[in-house]
Motif scaffolding. Structure first.
Motif, PDB file in Angstrom:
ATOM      1  N   ILE A  60     -39.160 -59.579  -8.654  1.00  0.00           N
ATOM      2  CA  ILE A  60     -40.450 -58.887  -8.598  1.00  0.00           C
ATOM      3  C   ILE A  60     -41.589 -59.841  -8.260  1.00  0.00           C
ATOM      4  N   ALA A  61     -41.328 -61.143  -8.299  1.00  0.00           N
ATOM      5  CA  ALA A  61     -42.387 -62.130  -8.078  1.00  0.00           C
ATOM      6  C   ALA A  61     -43.094 -61.990  -6.731  1.00  0.00           C
ATOM      7  N   PRO A  62     -42.390 -61.761  -5.605  1.00  0.00           N
ATOM      8  CA  PRO A  62     -43.127 -61.632  -4.335  1.00  0.00           C
ATOM      9  C   PRO A  62     -44.155 -60.495  -4.339  1.00  0.00           C
ATOM     10  N   ALA A  63     -43.784 -59.344  -4.913  1.00  0.00           N
ATOM     11  CA  ALA A  63     -44.728 -58.225  -4.981  1.00  0.00           C
ATOM     12  C   ALA A  63     -45.904 -58.573  -5.891  1.00  0.00           C
ATOM     13  N   LEU A  64     -45.626 -59.249  -6.999  1.00  0.00           N
ATOM     14  CA  LEU A  64     -46.711 -59.637  -7.907  1.00  0.00           C
ATOM     15  C   LEU A  64     -47.657 -60.645  -7.253  1.00  0.00           C
ATOM     16  N   LYS A  65     -47.108 -61.501  -6.401  1.00  0.00           N
ATOM     17  CA  LYS A  65     -47.975 -62.434  -5.686  1.00  0.00           C
ATOM     18  C   LYS A  65     -48.938 -61.690  -4.764  1.00  0.00           C
ATOM     19  N   ASP A  66     -48.467 -60.616  -4.144  1.00  0.00           N
ATOM     20  CA  ASP A  66     -49.346 -59.804  -3.309  1.00  0.00           C
ATOM     21  C   ASP A  66     -50.445 -59.163  -4.146  1.00  0.00           C
ATOM     22  N   VAL A  67     -50.071 -58.664  -5.331  1.00  0.00           N
ATOM     23  CA  VAL A  67     -51.074 -58.078  -6.231  1.00  0.00           C
ATOM     24  C   VAL A  67     -52.074 -59.146  -6.658  1.00  0.00           C
TER      25      VAL A  67
END
Length: 326
Positions: A60-67
């Protein structure tokens, strides 16, 4: 309990009283908590940024980086200072408390004394290649958790792959599901035949065709794998008995008051419509298990939450993990 209704900004309606309470607190001068951050036009940030680190499940880290990128540009404030959030991928088994907030794959990692708020869900599923899925369908093979206990499905040989439960919660869910369905089975022994691999999806397309590979993974992992491995995708298969969700809880871990406010501000941002869209675009469902219909069609999965297995007790979880080790 959250019933799926949201307000115009995508926040659950039951949280609105908390929002107004925090707003009143800000206006009265009693404090500037996380909920109030960024709600009004305010003077520019003063002083150095309050920098926080979020340790997150690698998937989930890549999506959280976008957020976080969007969040940082929006200049959210605590105590007049801007908040800057950064996300670091950390496997749950390797987490040692080195962050201001932690977002593992499941609340089971948090233990009894660390509360967390689910951010995004994904069901644990079985997965195989498309030709094998078609073969299962044409021969009317029941897509059951019990396939993991067998060397063959009907006359078809199976090559099963299950993650070590101590390293990934998908393996734990598989054990719990099988224990609910067959109390007499030596579940740990049967699953250890899969080798305890964590590279489950990578093993599917490299396996010999005649072995009919079958892996335990998550729906989101299948979506992410297919995005980068075209035109030979894998297929997620929901067991007919139901499954359990990995809920990806967000837990604030820092004890510093200002950093805690900053971590809570980022938590609030994760509940907004734009953040939910980023997470669903990455293949994650909302915390209640729903998925935008357009994404569900694109990913070839149901938009409604899958049927749920009975939630396990803490004793059942501990017994499952113990049996794997012995």
């Amino acid at each position: 309990m959250y019933d799926g209704h949201v307000d115009e900004d995508g926040r659950p309606l039951w949280r609105r009283p908390a929002l107004w309470a925090a707003l009143a607190l800000l206006l009265s001068g009693a404090g500037g908590g996380a909920w109030a951050s960024g709600l009004f036009s305010a003077p520019a940030c003063s002083g150095a940024d309050v920098r926080i680190t979020v340790a997150a499940q690698p998937e989930i880290a890549p999506a959280l980086k976008d957020v976080a990128s969007r969040f940082n540009v929006e200049k959210h404030r605590v105590g007049g200072r801007c908040v800057h959030a950064s996300v670091t991928p950390v496997a749950p088994a390797a987490y040692k408390g080195q962050s201001d907030a932690w977002l593992p794959e499941s609340s089971l990692w948090l233990g009894r004394n660390m509360p967390g708020t689910p951010v995004a869900a994904t069901p644990v599923v079985l997965a195989t290649t498309r030709p094998v899925a078609d073969e299962f369908q044409s021969t009317d093979i029941d897509i059951s958790w019990k396939l993991l206990l067998k060397d063959k499905a009907d006359h078809l040989p199976l090559a099963r792959t299950v993650a070590d439960p101590s390293a990934g919660m998908t393996g734990t869910v598989a054990m719990l599901a099988l224990q609910q369905l067959d109390e007499k089975a030596d579940v740990a022994k049967a699953l250890r035949k899969g080798g305890g691999s964590t590279a489950t999806l990578a093993t599917l397309t490299t396996a010999e065709r005649f072995t009919r590979p079958l892996a335990v993974t998550t729906e989101q992992a299948v979506v992410a794998y297919n995005e980068t491995h075209r035109p030979n995708p894998v297929v997620s298969l929901l067991p007919t008995e139901g499954t359990l969700m990995l809920d990806h809880p967000y837990a604030v871990t820092t004890k510093d008051p200002r950093r805690r406010d900053a971590a809570e501000a980022f938590q609030a941002a994760l509940g907004t419509r734009s953040a939910r869209n980023i997470l669903q675009r990455a293949g994650f469902r909302t915390p209640d298990g729903a998925l935008n219909t357009a994404y569900a069609t694109e990913y070839n999965v149901p938009d409604k939450p899958p049927k749920s297995l009975r939630l396990p007790t803490r004793k059942e979880i501990d017994e499952a993990l113990t049996s794997w080790k012995t």
